[in-house]
Design a protein around this motif. Structure first.
Motif, PDB file in Angstrom:
ATOM      1  N   UNK A 117       0.684  -1.325  -0.031  1.00  0.00           N
ATOM      2  CA  UNK A 117       0.190   0.028  -0.073  1.00  0.00           C
ATOM      3  C   UNK A 117       0.874   1.505   0.049  1.00  0.00           C
ATOM      4  N   UNK A 118       1.629   1.213  -1.107  1.00  0.00           N
ATOM      5  CA  UNK A 118       2.396   2.567  -1.356  1.00  0.00           C
ATOM      6  C   UNK A 118       3.269   2.920  -0.140  1.00  0.00           C
ATOM      7  N   UNK A 119       4.123   2.148   0.425  1.00  0.00           N
ATOM      8  CA  UNK A 119       4.953   2.311   1.574  1.00  0.00           C
ATOM      9  C   UNK A 119       6.422   1.829   1.132  1.00  0.00           C
ATOM     10  N   UNK A 120       7.016   2.311   0.064  1.00  0.00           N
ATOM     11  CA  UNK A 120       8.269   1.436  -0.266  1.00  0.00           C
ATOM     12  C   UNK A 120       9.083   0.882   0.259  1.00  0.00           C
ATOM     13  N   UNK A 121       9.397   1.919   1.624  1.00  0.00           N
ATOM     14  CA  UNK A 121      10.454   1.544   2.813  1.00  0.00           C
ATOM     15  C   UNK A 121       9.960   0.286   3.566  1.00  0.00           C
ATOM     16  N   UNK A 122       8.656   0.067   3.824  1.00  0.00           N
ATOM     17  CA  UNK A 122       8.297  -1.145   4.494  1.00  0.00           C
ATOM     18  C   UNK A 122       8.284  -2.367   3.669  1.00  0.00           C
ATOM     19  N   UNK A 123       7.809  -2.104   2.347  1.00  0.00           N
ATOM     20  CA  UNK A 123       8.201  -3.456   1.342  1.00  0.00           C
ATOM     21  C   UNK A 123       9.593  -3.954   1.285  1.00  0.00           C
ATOM     22  N   UNK A 124      10.512  -2.884   1.095  1.00  0.00           N
ATOM     23  CA  UNK A 124      11.730  -3.283   1.235  1.00  0.00           C
ATOM     24  C   UNK A 124      12.325  -3.801   2.273  1.00  0.00           C
ATOM     25  N   UNK A 125      11.905  -3.217   3.417  1.00  0.00           N
ATOM     26  CA  UNK A 125      12.288  -3.668   4.842  1.00  0.00           C
ATOM     27  C   UNK A 125      11.847  -5.017   4.780  1.00  0.00           C
ATOM     28  N   UNK A 126      10.461  -5.214   4.777  1.00  0.00           N
ATOM     29  CA  UNK A 126       9.788  -6.730   4.734  1.00  0.00           C
ATOM     30  C   UNK A 126      10.754  -7.686   3.815  1.00  0.00           C
ATOM     31  N   UNK A 127      11.051  -7.224   2.888  1.00  0.00           N
ATOM     32  CA  UNK A 127      11.666  -8.429   2.055  1.00  0.00           C
ATOM     33  C   UNK A 127      13.114  -8.846   2.412  1.00  0.00           C
ATOM     34  N   UNK A 128      13.800  -7.815   2.979  1.00  0.00           N
ATOM     35  CA  UNK A 128      15.290  -8.065   3.665  1.00  0.00           C
ATOM     36  C   UNK A 128      14.975  -8.725   4.941  1.00  0.00           C
ATOM     37  N   UNK A 129      13.996  -8.587   5.750  1.00  0.00           N
ATOM     38  CA  UNK A 129      13.864  -9.316   7.029  1.00  0.00           C
ATOM     39  C   UNK A 129      13.445 -10.570   6.457  1.00  0.00           C
ATOM     40  N   UNK A 130      12.542 -10.779   5.705  1.00  0.00           N
ATOM     41  CA  UNK A 130      12.345 -12.008   5.266  1.00  0.00           C
ATOM     42  C   UNK A 130      13.560 -13.000   4.679  1.00  0.00           C
ATOM     43  N   UNK A 131      14.454 -12.393   3.882  1.00  0.00           N
ATOM     44  CA  UNK A 131      15.924 -12.898   3.668  1.00  0.00           C
ATOM     45  C   UNK A 131      16.479 -13.245   4.684  1.00  0.00           C
ATOM     46  N   UNK A 132      16.590 -12.509   5.794  1.00  0.00           N
ATOM     47  CA  UNK A 132      17.471 -12.543   6.984  1.00  0.00           C
ATOM     48  C   UNK A 132      17.238 -13.746   7.799  1.00  0.00           C
ATOM     49  N   UNK A 133      15.721 -13.778   8.013  1.00  0.00           N
ATOM     50  CA  UNK A 133      15.252 -15.172   8.860  1.00  0.00           C
ATOM     51  C   UNK A 133      15.635 -16.331   8.152  1.00  0.00           C
ATOM     52  N   UNK A 134      15.133 -16.240   6.993  1.00  0.00           N
ATOM     53  CA  UNK A 134      15.568 -17.515   5.971  1.00  0.00           C
ATOM     54  C   UNK A 134      16.908 -18.115   5.938  1.00  0.00           C
ATOM     55  N   UNK A 135      17.786 -17.022   6.122  1.00  0.00           N
ATOM     56  CA  UNK A 135      19.105 -17.221   5.850  1.00  0.00           C
ATOM     57  C   UNK A 135      19.618 -17.762   7.240  1.00  0.00           C
ATOM     58  N   UNK A 136      18.984 -17.372   8.292  1.00  0.00           N
ATOM     59  CA  UNK A 136      19.212 -17.893   9.606  1.00  0.00           C
ATOM     60  C   UNK A 136      18.809 -19.278   9.786  1.00  0.00           C
ATOM     61  N   UNK A 137      17.647 -19.541   9.295  1.00  0.00           N
ATOM     62  CA  UNK A 137      17.050 -21.039   9.232  1.00  0.00           C
ATOM     63  C   UNK A 137      17.960 -21.865   8.415  1.00  0.00           C
ATOM     64  N   UNK A 138      18.551 -21.571   7.398  1.00  0.00           N
ATOM     65  CA  UNK A 138      19.000 -22.329   6.298  1.00  0.00           C
ATOM     66  C   UNK A 138      20.649 -22.492   6.902  1.00  0.00           C
ATOM     67  N   UNK A 139      21.271 -21.603   7.621  1.00  0.00           N
ATOM     68  CA  UNK A 139      22.535 -21.844   8.184  1.00  0.00           C
ATOM     69  C   UNK A 139      22.602 -22.635   9.272  1.00  0.00           C
ATOM     70  N   UNK A 140      21.612 -22.374  10.261  1.00  0.00           N
ATOM     71  CA  UNK A 140      21.449 -23.310  11.613  1.00  0.00           C
ATOM     72  C   UNK A 140      20.942 -24.444  11.273  1.00  0.00           C
TER      73      UNK A 140
END
Length: 317
Positions: free
Chosen positions: A113-136
């Motif tokens: 809903x037209x908040x680019x910062x939230x969309x970008x931060x959401x995607x980075x957050x998703x990548x971060x937690x997914x990376x933690x799950x993959x590595x651990x």
């Protein structure tokens, strides 16, 4: 990709990564709860993940294991999965999205809903937690970040299944800790001590804000817990939490009803006890009840009075 290459105990390909997110006020025992949950097989205690981009990475703050994050056997591999993320840019998004004054906006807005910062931060957050799950190779990530704003971002991440634990501690104990305990924060500088009034006002605001998460997540994904109840029966409490998120208690993580075997920690930011390892006996010292000045106790009781009964605390502790 061949699923045979997935580490033992890791989520199946295509499944959601479970996140146990601890909400509430600092100095409420979140580090201890995170450590004890993270001691079980299939659980990884990551510390306060909301601080990773800034100030942990921007200030090169070391992991609880003592290594710089780039050299840590866990976080070094996690960061290697995230080289596509520009640190300066994501820090700007973080500061915009997680700003406390934007909490209401965050509750009302979806990333599309037209908040680019939230969309970008959401995607980075998703990548971060997914990376933690993959590595651990863990099924459940335990995050003691506590802030409601970061909790809402997790709700929008498509690869995550967040479970929220609203941890509450007696406001007088919290005020005593803020006034008398001092340690370094995520940036490596000393966290400032707070007066009983200031500490308890923040306790009140953050706990009320944490309850607002219920209206966005549903009650089935949120559980309120008092620190005093957890510390009185830690093994039973952890068994109930594990069952709540669809897991089982790892019996080997406890030596007895209140002694937990804490592995080498890779938690970032938070209380210095995140670095402790070995057998840890869980009990409340009761120091605040013996040593807190009566004036400070009266101030904390008065400020917290509107919700004391709601959280099960008497006016006279």
């Amino acid at each position: 990709m061949n699923t045979a290459s997935v580490p033992a105990g890791s989520p199946e390909r295509g499944s959601l990564t479970k996140v146990v997110y601890i909400l509430g006020r600092g100095r409420s025992g979140s580090t201890t709860l995170g450590q004890v949950l993270g001691a079980g097989n299939g659980f990884f205690y990551a510390g306060e993940i909301r601080y990773l981009w800034d100030p942990v990475l921007t200030h090169n703050t070391p992991c609880a294991c003592g290594e710089q994050l780039s050299e840590c056997p866990v976080w070094g591999k996690v960061l290697a999965e995230l080289t596509h993320i520009d640190l300066d840019q994501i820090v700007r998004y973080q500061r915009e999205v997680l700003r406390e004054s934007n909490l209401v906006r965050l509750m009302r807005t979806r990333p599309d809903q037209a908040w680019p910062a939230l969309a970008a931060f959401r995607d980075a957050t998703d990548d971060l937690y997914s990376a933690i799950a993959k590595v651990t190779g863990c099924r459940v990530i335990v995050d003691s970040s506590k802030r409601p704003s970061h909790a809402l971002v997790l709700r929008y991440a498509p690869s995550l299944a967040p479970y929220y634990v609203h941890l509450v501690r007696d406001p007088r104990a919290s005020a005593y800790s803020w006034r008398n305990r001092q340690y370094s924060g995520g940036a490596g500088d000393q966290i400032r001590q707070r007066s009983s009034f200031d500490a308890t006002l923040r306790w009140l605001l953050l706990n009320v804000s944490s309850e607002l998460i219920t209206y966005r997540t549903g009650r089935e994904r949120l559980r309120r817990m008092r620190y005093e109840d957890f510390i009185a029966a830690p093994r039973d409490t952890i068994a109930e939490l594990a069952d709540w998120v669809g897991e089982t208690l790892d019996e080997s993580s406890f030596a007895d009803e209140r002694t937990v075997r804490v592995p080498v920690s890779h938690a970032i930011a938070g209380n210095p006890v995140r670095s402790r390892t070995g057998e840890v006996v869980l009990r409340d010292s009761g120091e605040w009840q013996r040593s807190q000045p009566s004036r400070d106790r009266l101030i904390a009781t008065t400020v917290a009075a509107p919700v004391l009964h709601r959280y099960g605390y008497p006016f006279k502790p």
